[in-house]
Design a protein around this motif. Structure first.
Motif, PDB file in Angstrom:
ATOM      1  N   LEU A  88       1.851  -7.985   6.383  1.00  0.00           N
ATOM      2  CA  LEU A  88       1.175  -8.795   5.368  1.00  0.00           C
ATOM      3  C   LEU A  88       1.130  -8.051   4.034  1.00  0.00           C
ATOM      4  N   LYS A  89       0.803  -6.753   4.087  1.00  0.00           N
ATOM      5  CA  LYS A  89       0.760  -5.956   2.856  1.00  0.00           C
ATOM      6  C   LYS A  89       2.138  -5.867   2.217  1.00  0.00           C
ATOM      7  N   ARG A  90       3.177  -5.612   3.040  1.00  0.00           N
ATOM      8  CA  ARG A  90       4.535  -5.484   2.489  1.00  0.00           C
ATOM      9  C   ARG A  90       5.022  -6.790   1.879  1.00  0.00           C
ATOM     10  N   THR A  91       4.644  -7.931   2.482  1.00  0.00           N
ATOM     11  CA  THR A  91       5.108  -9.229   1.997  1.00  0.00           C
ATOM     12  C   THR A  91       4.421  -9.637   0.706  1.00  0.00           C
ATOM     13  N   TYR A  92       3.098  -9.464   0.661  1.00  0.00           N
ATOM     14  CA  TYR A  92       2.340  -9.989  -0.482  1.00  0.00           C
ATOM     15  C   TYR A  92       1.966  -8.929  -1.521  1.00  0.00           C
ATOM     16  N   PHE A  93       2.190  -7.652  -1.199  1.00  0.00           N
ATOM     17  CA  PHE A  93       1.912  -6.572  -2.153  1.00  0.00           C
ATOM     18  C   PHE A  93       3.062  -5.567  -2.124  1.00  0.00           C
ATOM     19  N   PRO A  94       4.299  -6.005  -2.408  1.00  0.00           N
ATOM     20  CA  PRO A  94       5.434  -5.077  -2.315  1.00  0.00           C
ATOM     21  C   PRO A  94       5.292  -3.915  -3.297  1.00  0.00           C
ATOM     22  N   GLY A  95       5.487  -2.719  -2.768  1.00  0.00           N
ATOM     23  CA  GLY A  95       5.375  -1.522  -3.594  1.00  0.00           C
ATOM     24  C   GLY A  95       3.947  -1.053  -3.800  1.00  0.00           C
ATOM     25  N   GLN A  96       2.974  -1.821  -3.341  1.00  0.00           N
ATOM     26  CA  GLN A  96       1.568  -1.455  -3.518  1.00  0.00           C
ATOM     27  C   GLN A  96       0.862  -1.304  -2.168  1.00  0.00           C
ATOM     28  N   GLU A  97       1.629  -1.148  -1.090  1.00  0.00           N
ATOM     29  CA  GLU A  97       1.036  -1.118   0.245  1.00  0.00           C
ATOM     30  C   GLU A  97      -0.024  -0.027   0.387  1.00  0.00           C
ATOM     31  N   GLN A  98       0.197   1.100  -0.275  1.00  0.00           N
ATOM     32  CA  GLN A  98      -0.752   2.217  -0.162  1.00  0.00           C
ATOM     33  C   GLN A  98      -2.008   1.990  -0.993  1.00  0.00           C
ATOM     34  N   GLN A  99      -1.933   1.135  -2.002  1.00  0.00           N
ATOM     35  CA  GLN A  99      -3.085   0.919  -2.882  1.00  0.00           C
ATOM     36  C   GLN A  99      -3.957  -0.254  -2.446  1.00  0.00           C
ATOM     37  N   VAL A 100      -3.439  -1.129  -1.581  1.00  0.00           N
ATOM     38  CA  VAL A 100      -4.200  -2.326  -1.219  1.00  0.00           C
ATOM     39  C   VAL A 100      -5.083  -2.042  -0.005  1.00  0.00           C
ATOM     40  N   ARG A 101      -6.320  -2.515  -0.071  1.00  0.00           N
ATOM     41  CA  ARG A 101      -7.266  -2.428   1.042  1.00  0.00           C
ATOM     42  C   ARG A 101      -7.648  -3.859   1.395  1.00  0.00           C
ATOM     43  N   LEU A 102      -7.490  -4.204   2.674  1.00  0.00           N
ATOM     44  CA  LEU A 102      -7.847  -5.534   3.143  1.00  0.00           C
ATOM     45  C   LEU A 102      -9.129  -5.437   3.953  1.00  0.00           C
ATOM     46  N   ILE A 103     -10.037  -6.368   3.720  1.00  0.00           N
ATOM     47  CA  ILE A 103     -11.326  -6.380   4.406  1.00  0.00           C
ATOM     48  C   ILE A 103     -11.513  -7.760   5.014  1.00  0.00           C
ATOM     49  N   TYR A 104     -11.833  -7.777   6.320  1.00  0.00           N
ATOM     50  CA  TYR A 104     -12.086  -9.041   7.010  1.00  0.00           C
ATOM     51  C   TYR A 104     -13.421  -8.939   7.724  1.00  0.00           C
ATOM     52  N   GLN A 105     -14.318  -9.847   7.440  1.00  0.00           N
ATOM     53  CA  GLN A 105     -15.664  -9.890   8.006  1.00  0.00           C
ATOM     54  C   GLN A 105     -16.365  -8.541   7.873  1.00  0.00           C
ATOM     55  N   GLY A 106     -16.241  -7.942   6.687  1.00  0.00           N
ATOM     56  CA  GLY A 106     -16.929  -6.690   6.395  1.00  0.00           C
ATOM     57  C   GLY A 106     -16.272  -5.445   6.967  1.00  0.00           C
ATOM     58  N   GLN A 107     -15.146  -5.585   7.645  1.00  0.00           N
ATOM     59  CA  GLN A 107     -14.470  -4.440   8.252  1.00  0.00           C
ATOM     60  C   GLN A 107     -13.170  -4.147   7.499  1.00  0.00           C
ATOM     61  N   LEU A 108     -12.990  -2.881   7.126  1.00  0.00           N
ATOM     62  CA  LEU A 108     -11.764  -2.459   6.471  1.00  0.00           C
ATOM     63  C   LEU A 108     -10.643  -2.428   7.507  1.00  0.00           C
ATOM     64  N   LEU A 109      -9.545  -3.083   7.216  1.00  0.00           N
ATOM     65  CA  LEU A 109      -8.407  -3.127   8.139  1.00  0.00           C
ATOM     66  C   LEU A 109      -7.535  -1.899   7.897  1.00  0.00           C
ATOM     67  N   ARG A 110      -7.813  -0.835   8.638  1.00  0.00           N
ATOM     68  CA  ARG A 110      -7.123   0.449   8.446  1.00  0.00           C
ATOM     69  C   ARG A 110      -5.791   0.519   9.185  1.00  0.00           C
ATOM     70  N   ASP A 111      -5.728  -0.126  10.356  1.00  0.00           N
ATOM     71  CA  ASP A 111      -4.557  -0.009  11.219  1.00  0.00           C
ATOM     72  C   ASP A 111      -3.499  -1.026  10.803  1.00  0.00           C
ATOM     73  N   ASP A 112      -2.432  -0.530  10.155  1.00  0.00           N
ATOM     74  CA  ASP A 112      -1.363  -1.418   9.692  1.00  0.00           C
ATOM     75  C   ASP A 112      -0.542  -1.987  10.842  1.00  0.00           C
ATOM     76  N   THR A 113      -0.672  -1.442  12.057  1.00  0.00           N
ATOM     77  CA  THR A 113       0.100  -1.939  13.201  1.00  0.00           C
ATOM     78  C   THR A 113      -0.654  -3.033  13.958  1.00  0.00           C
ATOM     79  N   GLN A 114      -1.891  -3.292  13.594  1.00  0.00           N
ATOM     80  CA  GLN A 114      -2.687  -4.307  14.279  1.00  0.00           C
ATOM     81  C   GLN A 114      -2.160  -5.701  13.940  1.00  0.00           C
ATOM     82  N   SER A 115      -2.057  -6.547  14.964  1.00  0.00           N
ATOM     83  CA  SER A 115      -1.561  -7.902  14.714  1.00  0.00           C
ATOM     84  C   SER A 115      -2.682  -8.767  14.158  1.00  0.00           C
TER      85      SER A 115
END
Length: 150
Positions: A31-58
């Motif tokens: 998701l990060k690579r598709t919608y934030f190309p070149g910015q994968e390291q700078q983007v932080r995604l949060i879902y229901q108050g939890q930071l999504l740290r694991d990029d391998t999580q489906s």
């Protein structure tokens, strides 16, 4: 059979939103690579108050539904040290100078001028004016340290 697609709402700090079409089998990293190309390291995604740290999580593992909201935080790129002999990173475009960024240096310059005048022409400055100048200098010093301490 084709995997169904989900539409996710990517919501940014400035309250703008962007829609993302994904498959439940996609990972957070995809998701990060598709919608934030070149910015994968700078983007932080949060879902229901939890930071999504694991990029391998489906995304299916997060139990996302149609039009679920993922909050997005884009941090500025960090300046990584370069190896000797390698070309350095391109310098970023200069930041726009606003009145706010120039206010403190102008106050410091004005205070320096007033102190110079006070030392050279003591007869013009009363005790009250000198005390006010010292208080103003102290106030500007505290503001400067508070601004640049971060």
């Amino acid at each position: 059979p084709a995997e169904p697609t989900l539409v996710l709402r990517l919501k940014f700090l400035n309250d703008t939103e962007r829609l993302a079409r994904v498959r439940p089998g996609d990972t957070v990293g995809a998701l990060k690579r598709t919608y934030f190309p070149g910015q994968e390291q700078q983007v932080r995604l949060i879902y229901q108050g939890q930071l999504l740290r694991d990029d391998t999580q489906s995304l299916a593992g997060l139990h996302l539904g149609h039009l679920s909201v993922l909050h997005c935080h884009l941090s500025p790129p960090s300046a990584a040290p370069t190896a000797p002999g390698s070309p350095g990173p391109r310098s970023p475009a200069p930041a726009a100078l606003g009145v706010g960024s120039l206010a403190l240096p102008l106050f410091v310059l004005l205070l320096a001028l007033l102190w110079y005048l006070q030392l050279q022409h003591r007869h013009v400055f009363t005790a009250t004016a000198t005390t006010c100048l010292a208080g103003l200098t102290l106030l500007v010093t505290f503001v400067a340290f508070a601004m640049y301490r971060r």
